[in-house]
Scaffold this active site. Structure first.
Site, PDB file in Angstrom:
ATOM      1  N   GLU A  87       8.874 -18.661  45.681  1.00  0.00           N
ATOM      2  CA  GLU A  87       8.784 -19.209  47.032  1.00  0.00           C
ATOM      3  C   GLU A  87       8.377 -20.681  46.964  1.00  0.00           C
ATOM      4  O   GLU A  87       7.420 -21.018  46.263  1.00  0.00           O
ATOM      5  CB  GLU A  87       7.758 -18.432  47.869  1.00  0.00           C
ATOM      6  N   ALA A 134      -1.804 -16.327  45.889  1.00  0.00           N
ATOM      7  CA  ALA A 134      -1.096 -15.088  45.600  1.00  0.00           C
ATOM      8  C   ALA A 134       0.309 -15.194  46.171  1.00  0.00           C
ATOM      9  O   ALA A 134       0.586 -16.039  47.016  1.00  0.00           O
ATOM     10  CB  ALA A 134      -1.835 -13.893  46.201  1.00  0.00           C
ATOM     11  N   ASN A 181       5.759 -11.038  46.205  1.00  0.00           N
ATOM     12  CA  ASN A 181       6.984 -10.460  45.653  1.00  0.00           C
ATOM     13  C   ASN A 181       7.040  -8.965  45.961  1.00  0.00           C
ATOM     14  O   ASN A 181       6.061  -8.239  45.746  1.00  0.00           O
ATOM     15  CB  ASN A 181       7.033 -10.659  44.140  1.00  0.00           C
ATOM     16  N   HIS A 233      -3.686  -9.462  52.697  1.00  0.00           N
ATOM     17  CA  HIS A 233      -2.705 -10.454  53.173  1.00  0.00           C
ATOM     18  C   HIS A 233      -1.354 -10.231  52.488  1.00  0.00           C
ATOM     19  O   HIS A 233      -0.317 -10.125  53.158  1.00  0.00           O
ATOM     20  CB  HIS A 233      -3.231 -11.855  52.875  1.00  0.00           C
ATOM     21  N   GLU A 234      -1.367 -10.165  51.169  1.00  0.00           N
ATOM     22  CA  GLU A 234      -0.108 -10.013  50.439  1.00  0.00           C
ATOM     23  C   GLU A 234       0.544  -8.667  50.712  1.00  0.00           C
ATOM     24  O   GLU A 234       1.777  -8.570  50.778  1.00  0.00           O
ATOM     25  CB  GLU A 234      -0.341 -10.189  48.938  1.00  0.00           C
ATOM     26  N   GLU A 284       3.599 -15.825  57.433  1.00  0.00           N
ATOM     27  CA  GLU A 284       2.225 -16.198  57.095  1.00  0.00           C
ATOM     28  C   GLU A 284       1.248 -15.977  58.251  1.00  0.00           C
ATOM     29  O   GLU A 284       0.112 -15.555  58.034  1.00  0.00           O
ATOM     30  CB  GLU A 284       2.181 -17.645  56.617  1.00  0.00           C
TER      31      GLU A 284
END
Length: 875
Positions: A155, A290, A293, A325-326, A348
């Site tokens: 990214e 982080a 993926n 978050h991820e 985000e």
């Protein structure tokens, strides 16, 4: 993607927690970029990659199944730093060899064919080679003292460095990935391993991974090395926490968090996690915090690896929040992806809003709602700067895309979602989220898709509210009159921290305003651009931001504000007190209140039982101490007030106990840090040294939250012996919280000789690039070290510029905003005009604005500070 950076502070949450939030900066990359044609769309990639970790190269064999909307003689896709060996296409029953032409500036390659390809299906077969770079992007090398690893970070536009591809988010496809690697190594990719066969060649084996779901190129991942993992399972999904062998013992905490979070999200979204496994992998060299993926989330070691027995409360919170978050991205971003980068907030902002929910449910004792309120106050400060941007903004070039990863896409977008959720109610909002996700599974979406789903679900004007907040830069200041007869007069205008900026009178918002009606109760009204009155509760304390969840600043008549300040402890919740504090400091900055008004409010809250409330109040104290006061005498007076105000409260706390709540631990650390830094209380400094000695000798013998704060105070006042101790920790510890925390502390020593040692150390090859630049940034932000650090950076620029990474180059530039004089401003401008840091233009602009803001604040408020100091001396 998550990136957090906390500036140096005495607070426990800052002292040892490694690189975490704040500012997202553009990358050192070419300025040009160009969209691909939509007439050719990929359907499936088959990738076989063979990395050579010693030579830092790799080879690839790739088939891309595409669909042509119309007949064509050429196909253009993205590639960068790729050397093509052969390219053929099979279409219409014929195979042709391509003529290959690459445009390095556009990062595009065109395959041209002698005979026109018919519309319909075609398959590209590509053989190529590439490099495992040292730039923390694409397919790159991550290193430990023992060996190399090959890992990925794609990214936003770097998948093209690992495999030729249609490297835009709307070009979703499925992937079959195989890795040919050394026999002693393992590999990780988005799917689980479905085959492990010897060869080809001696000492090699081939790992084949399960076909992925349909997804964007930037979410592909493959990692090679001797990773080891701890394991767990929940809802039929296997979860692993993976790291280098020396750190695998620090992975179980992340697995436990991920198990809770995955089950929470399965339930909340009503859409089960779609893969068979989820890996969390800690990488030694990693630029962002982080990266989400699909099925293979990568982290900085400090964002994932901790020992819960020795970790501070702040470190546990931070790791849990980054993991949450991820994992939220597995739905927001991976399952449903923004159509283009101008709507990156759909990734985000959603993940920033969502991360707090499972962590709050898992650990209610952490008071996450108060953390959220503090974060929102910081975002409002960012959005009130002279230059800001709308949540959705132009993002066409690579630099524009990279600079979208900032506090607006994360913080403001998350705060806007929180405000809308608060207005609609959690369950109605959740149903809207479900409708949005369900309508776009494995596809792409726009902002209109989201607020359309919420409007249809709630039957309320969410579309008007969100378009107002997403499309316009800045934030509203809502000024209230005195409530009477069930109504209150209101006016709104854009708020700027600088009183010299006159807002455009035509800029207005459609925004929900929620009035407090009792404990955890509220009544909400929608303020439209033309409204001049709102209905309000008939009685009770008048507070116009219930829960502190509205995205606006509030201003009240003097008597209403006085009642709020007098009854804040009994009539307002902790999150509302944080909002009140933030609004008052904003008024000081805008010259509508004085520093004395602010410090009087803090005095009224000195016994607040919440560490988060007092921590947010200290932000204003710090700004007055660092940015308003200009003389040692003024700072000494502030220190004396701090000592008189908070020493009695510190004395009321009982000695540390294993049974202490997280809030008590953070409250104790807060008082220790406040009294040590501002008051320089001799007894507190002695206590900090004593705690530091115990903590360095045996970390388990001292509460980590207190121990890390003591270390920060001791470092600021430390000698060469302590510096040596911390440098040894930085070089030998296998615990990233300790190791990176020690590095941060080396940058906080104030003795000039030790400052020089710290700067030399950061510039050496003993510190990873990802950490070295933050060392310089910390030194620039500390008053006692700033001038020396800036002189060093200028004098060693040839060395410093080699450390610049795509994310952190702008962080270094932005840290010069800590200066507060015309001379320093002109020096910063002149230096970076001659020594440009690519993609840091926005950072430089904000830096200059911050310096100008400090000059203005000091000119306006220092006389008020002097007056307040005089009034204190008479008491």
């Amino acid at each position: 993607m998550k990136f957090r950076f906390s500036p140096p502070s005495f607070c426990a949450a800052f002292a040892f927690v490694a690189v975490v939030l704040g500012l997202f900066i553009g990358a050192v990359r070419p300025a040009s970029a160009q969209r691909l044609s939509s007439t050719v769309r990929p359907e499936h990639y088959t990738l076989t990659l063979t990395p050579d970790l010693k030579a830092a190269t790799f080879s690839g064999v790739e088939n891309i199944e595409v669909t042509l909307a119309e007949a064509a003689n050429a196909i253009t896709l993205n590639s960068a730093e790729i050397e093509f060996q052969s390219v053929t296409v099979t279409a219409g029953g014929k195979q042709q060899t391509a003529t290959v032409a690459s445009d390095k500036d556009k990062e595009q390659t065109t395959f041209t064919f002698a005979e026109k390809l018919p519309a319909g299906k075609a398959t590209l077969a590509i053989s190529y080679t590439g490099i495992l770079n040292n730039e923390l992007r694409g397919f790159y090398l991550s290193k430990t003292a023992k060996r190399n690893y090959a890992v990925t970070q794609f990214e936003s536009t770097d998948a093209r460095r690992a495999f030729p591809s249609f490297d835009e988010p709307a070009f979703k496809a499925t992937y079959d990935v195989s890795l040919v690697i050394d026999s002693g190594d393992t590999g990780i990719s988005n799917g689980p391993i479905i085959a492990d066969t010897p060869g080809p060649g001696e000492g090699k084996h081939t790992l084949k991974f399960l076909t992925t779901p349909k997804m964007s190129t930037y979410l592909v991942a493959f990692l090679v090395g001797d990773f080891q993992c701890s394991e767990g399972e929940v809802d039929g999904v296997k979860i692993r926490g993976c790291a280098t062998p020396d750190k695998v013992a620090l992975t179980p905490y992340s697995v436990d968090v991920a198990k809770f979070v995955l089950h929470y999200y399965d339930t909340y979204f009503g859409i089960p996690y779609p893969l068979k496994k989820l890996d969390l992998i800690a990488l030694p060299d990693f630029e962002a915090g982080a990266m989400e993926n699909f099925g293979a989330i990568t982290y900085r070691e400090t964002a994932m690896l901790i020992d819960p027995k020795t970790a501070s409360v702040g470190a546990k919170k931070e790791v849990a929040l980054v993991i949450a978050h991820e994992m939220a991205h597995q739905w927001f971003g991976d399952l449903v992806t923004m159509q283009w980068w101008d709507n990156i907030w759909l990734n985000e902002g959603f993940a920033t809003w969502m991360e707090n929910k499972p962590v709050a449910a898992m650990h209610p004792e952490w008071d996450i709602d108060q953390v959220v309120a503090g974060d929102e106050d910081g975002t409002l400060g960012l959005d009130a700067q002279p230059t800001t941007r709308a949540i959705r903004a132009k993002a066409e070039t690579r630099e524009e895309i990279e600079q979208m990863f900032d506090g607006i896409s994360y913080g403001k977008a998350g705060a806007v979602l929180l405000a809308v959720e608060n207005y609609l109610g959690p369950e109605t909002f959740r149903k809207g989220v479900h409708a949005y996700l369900s309508s776009h599974l494995y596809s792409n979406a726009t902002a209109e898709d989201f607020w359309g789903a919420q409007t249809a679900t709630s039957h309320k004007p969410v579309d008007k509210i969100m378009e107002s907040l997403v499309a316009q830069p800045g934030e509203p200041l809502i000024t209230f009159g005195e409530p009477a007869g069930g109504k209150v007069s209101v006016s709104q205008r854009r708020f700027f921290l600088s009183p010299s900026i006159q807002p455009d009178a035509a800029q207005k918002w459609t925004i929900p305003v929620c009035f407090k009606t009792g404990t955890d109760k509220q009544e909400c009204e929608v303020l439209a651009p033309g409204d001049t009155t709102l209905k309000v509760p008939a009685s009770g304390l008048f507070f116009a931001n219930a829960g502190g969840k509205g995205y606006y600043r509030s201003a009240y008549p003097a008597n209403v504000y006085a009642a709020l300040a007098a009854n804040a402890e009994t009539g307002l919740s902790p999150t509302e007190r944080i909002s009140l504090i933030g609004d008052e400091w904003a008024q000081v900055h805008a010259n509508k209140a004085t520093v004395g008004d602010y410090l009087n409010l803090v005095t009224a809250l000195k016994a607040d039982p919440s560490a988060e409330v007092l921590g947010n109040a200290s932000d204003g104290i710090n700004a007055i101490y660092e940015r308003v006061a200009s003389t040692p005498e003024e700072r000494a007076a502030i220190g004396a007030w701090v000592r008189a105000t908070f020493s009695p409260e510190y004395a009321k706390l009982p000695p540390p106990s294993d049974s202490d709540s997280p809030n008590t631990r953070e409250l104790r650390a807060h008082f220790l840090g406040t009294l040590g830094y501002y008051a320089k209380d001799p007894a507190v400094l002695a206590q900090a040294r004593e705690i530091t000695e115990k903590y360095l000798t045996d970390p388990g013998s001292v509460d980590a939250t207190l121990g890390q704060t003591a270390l920060s105070i001791a470092a600021r006042n430390g000698d060469a012996a302590l510096f040596d101790q911390l440098q040894k920790v930085a070089e030998t510890s296998t615990n990233p919280e300790f190791q990176v925390g020690a590095l941060r502390l080396l940058a906080q020593f104030e003795d000039p000789a030790l400052v020089q040692r710290s700067l030399d150390y950061a510039a050496s090859n003993k510190v990873r690039n990802q950490d070295a630049l933050i060392q310089f940034a910390i030194a620039l932000q500390i008053d006692a070290t700033r001038d020396q650090a800036w002189k060093y950076i200028k004098g060693h620029w040839d060395t410093v510029k080699t450390l610049l990474t795509p994310e952190l180059g702008g962080e270094l530039v932005g840290s010069t905003g800590a200066f507060c004089s015309v001379e320093a401003r002109e020096d910063v401008k002149a230096f970076f005009a001659e020594h440009k840091v690519p993609s840091a233009d926005r950072s430089l602009k904000h830096s200059i604005e911050n310096i100008d803001g400090c000059i203005e604040l000091r000119a306006l408020q220092e006389p008020n500070l002097k007056q307040w100091i005089g009034s204190q001396s008479k008491m």
